[in-house]
Design a protein around this motif. Structure first.
Motif, PDB file in Angstrom:
ATOM      1  N   ILE A  53       2.369  13.254  -3.968  1.00  0.00           N
ATOM      2  CA  ILE A  53       1.243  12.336  -3.825  1.00  0.00           C
ATOM      3  C   ILE A  53       0.586  12.200  -5.192  1.00  0.00           C
ATOM      4  CG2 ILE A  53      -1.011  11.927  -2.772  1.00  0.00           C
ATOM      5  CD1 ILE A  53      -0.097  13.328  -0.294  1.00  0.00           C
ATOM      6  N   VAL A  54       0.524  10.952  -5.680  1.00  0.00           N
ATOM      7  CA  VAL A  54      -0.034  10.674  -6.995  1.00  0.00           C
ATOM      8  C   VAL A  54      -1.407  10.033  -6.809  1.00  0.00           C
ATOM      9  CG1 VAL A  54       0.353   9.552  -9.220  1.00  0.00           C
ATOM     10  CG2 VAL A  54       2.317  10.284  -7.834  1.00  0.00           C
ATOM     11  N   ILE A  55      -2.438  10.661  -7.374  1.00  0.00           N
ATOM     12  CA  ILE A  55      -3.816  10.215  -7.181  1.00  0.00           C
ATOM     13  C   ILE A  55      -4.490   9.954  -8.525  1.00  0.00           C
ATOM     14  CG2 ILE A  55      -4.082  11.409  -4.972  1.00  0.00           C
ATOM     15  CD1 ILE A  55      -5.513  13.660  -6.415  1.00  0.00           C
ATOM     16  N   PHE A  56      -5.581   9.185  -8.485  1.00  0.00           N
ATOM     17  CA  PHE A  56      -6.375   8.974  -9.693  1.00  0.00           C
ATOM     18  C   PHE A  56      -7.005  10.289 -10.140  1.00  0.00           C
ATOM     19  CE2 PHE A  56      -7.406   4.265  -8.556  1.00  0.00           C
ATOM     20  CZ  PHE A  56      -6.128   3.904  -8.933  1.00  0.00           C
ATOM     21  N   LYS A  57      -7.744  10.903  -9.227  1.00  0.00           N
ATOM     22  CA  LYS A  57      -8.390  12.178  -9.529  1.00  0.00           C
ATOM     23  C   LYS A  57      -8.745  12.892  -8.238  1.00  0.00           C
ATOM     24  CE  LYS A  57     -12.918   9.913 -10.153  1.00  0.00           C
ATOM     25  NZ  LYS A  57     -14.060   9.722 -11.076  1.00  0.00           N
ATOM     26  N   GLU A  58      -9.110  14.159  -8.348  1.00  0.00           N
ATOM     27  CA  GLU A  58      -9.421  14.974  -7.182  1.00  0.00           C
ATOM     28  C   GLU A  58     -10.923  14.966  -6.890  1.00  0.00           C
ATOM     29  OE1 GLU A  58      -7.651  18.864  -7.135  1.00  0.00           O
ATOM     30  OE2 GLU A  58      -5.941  18.213  -8.321  1.00  0.00           O
TER      31      GLU A  58
ATOM     32  N   PHE B  36       1.446   6.795  -3.720  1.00  0.00           N
ATOM     33  CA  PHE B  36       0.348   6.523  -4.648  1.00  0.00           C
ATOM     34  C   PHE B  36      -0.900   6.122  -3.867  1.00  0.00           C
ATOM     35  CE2 PHE B  36       3.512   6.616  -7.850  1.00  0.00           C
ATOM     36  CZ  PHE B  36       2.895   6.624  -9.089  1.00  0.00           C
ATOM     37  N   ILE B  37      -1.986   6.850  -4.101  1.00  0.00           N
ATOM     38  CA  ILE B  37      -3.268   6.551  -3.448  1.00  0.00           C
ATOM     39  C   ILE B  37      -4.374   6.976  -4.401  1.00  0.00           C
ATOM     40  CG2 ILE B  37      -3.410   8.792  -2.233  1.00  0.00           C
ATOM     41  CD1 ILE B  37      -4.538   7.176   0.193  1.00  0.00           C
ATOM     42  N   ASP B  38      -5.527   6.309  -4.358  1.00  0.00           N
ATOM     43  CA  ASP B  38      -6.551   6.617  -5.359  1.00  0.00           C
ATOM     44  C   ASP B  38      -7.080   8.038  -5.242  1.00  0.00           C
ATOM     45  OD1 ASP B  38      -7.826   6.059  -3.001  1.00  0.00           O
ATOM     46  OD2 ASP B  38      -9.311   4.704  -3.857  1.00  0.00           O
ATOM     47  N   ALA B  39      -7.160   8.569  -4.030  1.00  0.00           N
ATOM     48  CA  ALA B  39      -7.639   9.939  -3.829  1.00  0.00           C
ATOM     49  C   ALA B  39      -7.275  10.375  -2.416  1.00  0.00           C
ATOM     50  CB  ALA B  39      -9.155  10.028  -4.035  1.00  0.00           C
ATOM     51  N   ILE B  40      -7.465  11.655  -2.128  1.00  0.00           N
ATOM     52  CA  ILE B  40      -7.263  12.153  -0.757  1.00  0.00           C
ATOM     53  C   ILE B  40      -8.628  12.454  -0.148  1.00  0.00           C
ATOM     54  CG2 ILE B  40      -5.978  13.774   0.699  1.00  0.00           C
ATOM     55  CD1 ILE B  40      -4.168  12.132  -0.857  1.00  0.00           C
TER      56      ILE B  40
ATOM     57  N   ASP C 221       2.169  22.781   2.033  1.00  0.00           N
ATOM     58  CA  ASP C 221       2.255  23.363   0.690  1.00  0.00           C
ATOM     59  C   ASP C 221       3.438  22.827  -0.112  1.00  0.00           C
ATOM     60  OD1 ASP C 221       0.029  24.905   1.171  1.00  0.00           O
ATOM     61  OD2 ASP C 221       1.159  26.680   1.804  1.00  0.00           O
ATOM     62  N   ARG C 222       4.427  22.258   0.565  1.00  0.00           N
ATOM     63  CA  ARG C 222       5.605  21.730  -0.133  1.00  0.00           C
ATOM     64  C   ARG C 222       5.354  20.363  -0.764  1.00  0.00           C
ATOM     65  NH1 ARG C 222       9.554  22.207   4.895  1.00  0.00           N
ATOM     66  NH2 ARG C 222       7.532  21.661   5.882  1.00  0.00           N
ATOM     67  N   VAL C 223       4.232  19.719  -0.422  1.00  0.00           N
ATOM     68  CA  VAL C 223       3.886  18.419  -1.015  1.00  0.00           C
ATOM     69  C   VAL C 223       3.225  18.657  -2.371  1.00  0.00           C
ATOM     70  CG1 VAL C 223       2.546  16.310  -0.759  1.00  0.00           C
ATOM     71  CG2 VAL C 223       3.587  17.368   1.258  1.00  0.00           C
ATOM     72  N   GLU C 224       3.766  18.037  -3.404  1.00  0.00           N
ATOM     73  CA  GLU C 224       3.214  18.178  -4.748  1.00  0.00           C
ATOM     74  C   GLU C 224       2.117  17.138  -4.977  1.00  0.00           C
ATOM     75  OE1 GLU C 224       4.599  17.978  -9.475  1.00  0.00           O
ATOM     76  OE2 GLU C 224       6.077  17.709  -7.864  1.00  0.00           O
ATOM     77  N   ILE C 225       0.996  17.576  -5.544  1.00  0.00           N
ATOM     78  CA  ILE C 225      -0.101  16.675  -5.895  1.00  0.00           C
ATOM     79  C   ILE C 225      -0.098  16.465  -7.404  1.00  0.00           C
ATOM     80  CG2 ILE C 225      -2.594  16.341  -5.953  1.00  0.00           C
ATOM     81  CD1 ILE C 225      -1.635  16.148  -3.193  1.00  0.00           C
ATOM     82  N   ILE C 226      -0.090  15.203  -7.824  1.00  0.00           N
ATOM     83  CA  ILE C 226      -0.185  14.875  -9.243  1.00  0.00           C
ATOM     84  C   ILE C 226      -1.456  14.066  -9.458  1.00  0.00           C
ATOM     85  CG2 ILE C 226       0.851  13.639 -11.174  1.00  0.00           C
ATOM     86  CD1 ILE C 226       3.576  14.137  -9.905  1.00  0.00           C
TER      87      ILE C 226
ATOM     88  N   ALA D  64       2.737   2.510  -2.224  1.00  0.00           N
ATOM     89  CA  ALA D  64       1.366   2.375  -2.716  1.00  0.00           C
ATOM     90  C   ALA D  64       0.437   2.064  -1.555  1.00  0.00           C
ATOM     91  CB  ALA D  64       1.284   1.272  -3.763  1.00  0.00           C
ATOM     92  N   PHE D  65      -0.731   2.709  -1.553  1.00  0.00           N
ATOM     93  CA  PHE D  65      -1.638   2.627  -0.414  1.00  0.00           C
ATOM     94  C   PHE D  65      -2.786   1.641  -0.610  1.00  0.00           C
ATOM     95  CE2 PHE D  65       0.765   6.037   1.202  1.00  0.00           C
ATOM     96  CZ  PHE D  65       0.427   6.225   2.528  1.00  0.00           C
TER      97      PHE D  65
END
Length: 356
Positions: A38-43, A9-13, A54-59, A86-87
């Motif tokens: 990887i779960v983010i607030f928004k992109e 969990f991180i707010d963004a990448i 590519d195998r990492v899922e972004i939510i 959590a980051f």
């Protein structure tokens, strides 16, 4: 053997130190048999997402802070993986509350501490939100299952300031991305390099003073890579220096090739008031470029061996800083520019994830 699942969990990448570590963690874990989300607030457009395996899922939850994150988790009936990391401390506390009072899922929660919290929690302006955050952090943070501190100084701060049990904390130096490496036969056409967020924490008045003095003394060619909330103020100060010496300071707001700048530089500098773990120092040394930094809390003294791979300068003595920087630019021979090996960091990460 069952595949292990983990959510980061991180707010963004967006392009920054914690975000880069998140990407490095995700790529390593997915390459070693984990199912990673990887779960983010928004992109954001300015991000490291293109560096992800590519195998990492972004939510993307489509929210803006830790409180709205929990509302989204509830409304979407989000199902957690068995391990959650959590980051930042706000996310960690929100996820702890959710697990404790709103969820039947009992996932393992790892809090990765991103900064020197006894300093960081007090930097914003006084407000009810600030003092509530400090209170919650002091009461709740130590209750989380386990923690990653980026250096020993940060670990000690967590123990002394937040009463986190020492047994819960694992010190894991940030791994350096494989995109950072030393290039051979690269022209050193930049004398002084600064890479980082343009924010108060980075000690901008000291940065400006050092740049002014080193240009005055040796006519140094300076490059500053980064952007942030104070970039307009910094650019005004740099413009004054440019007119004063009739020179141009190279200003790069964003780049996909920071390694190229490390390799082109003769020295990388850090003028921060405090740090969590200054990735820029480890990255610069990995690229074979010596560093000069204030001996601030926390991290520089665990990366720099004074007089061997760079120089540690007493806080916040800009005269000594410029003297040490001048030594590097004049070809002072340092004994060993240490190449940072990330293998131990990844081994410790896996041990923590698998620890019962």
């Amino acid at each position: 053997m069952l595949q292990k699942n983990i959510d980061l969990f991180i707010d963004a990448i967006r392009k920054g130190g914690a975000e880069r570590v998140c990407v490095n963690y995700a790529n390593y874990l997915v390459d070693n048999g984990y199912k990673v989300r990887i779960v983010i607030f928004k992109e954001y457009e300015d991000s490291y997402i293109d560096l992800l395996d590519d195998r990492v899922e972004i939510i993307s939850l489509g929210c803006h802070d830790a409180s709205s994150m929990i509302k989204k988790i509830k409304s979407t009936k989000f199902t957690f993986s068995e391990t959650v990391m959590a980051f930042n401390h706000q996310m960690s506390i929100a996820l702890w509350f959710y697990r404790q009072f709103s969820s039947k899922e009992k996932f393992k929660l790892i809090a990765r501490n991103v900064n020197y919290l006894s300093r960081d929690l007090h930097t914003s302006k006084n407000s009810i939100k600030k003092w509530v955050t400090i209170l919650l952090t002091k009461i709740i943070y130590r209750r989380i299952d386990c923690f990653i501190a980026q250096c020993n100084d940060m670990k000690n701060d967590m123990v002394n300031y937040l009463s986190v049990p020492e047994s819960k904390i694992t010190v894991i130096y940030n791994p350096v991305s494989t995109s950072i490496y030393k290039k051979e036969n690269i022209e050193k056409d930049i004398d002084v390099l600064f890479v980082g967020r343009i924010s108060k924490q980075k000690g901008l008045p000291y940065l400006v003073s050092v740049i002014d003095s080193i240009i005055d003394k040796v006519g140094a060619k300076v490059c500053i890579v980064g952007k942030g909330v104070l970039e307009d103020e910094l650019d005004k100060e740099l413009s004054i220096i440019e007119k004063k010496y009739n020179i141009e300071i190279l200003r790069v707001r964003t780049t996909n090739d920071v390694n190229g700048y490390y390799n082109r530089a003769k020295a990388t500098i850090l003028t921060s008031l405090y740090e969590g773990y200054p990735n820029v120092l480890a990255e610069s040394l990995t690229a074979g470029t010596p560093v000069v930094s204030f001996d601030c809390q926390s991290g520089p003294d665990e990366i720099i061996r004074d007089g061997i791979n760079g120089y540690l300068v007493p806080c916040f003595n800009t005269e000594v800083f410029v003297d040490k920087l001048e030594l590097v630019l004049n070809g002072e021979k340092l004994l060993d520019i240490r190449d940072f090996n990330s293998k131990n960091s990844f081994n410790l990460l896996e041990e923590l994830i698998n620890k019962e």
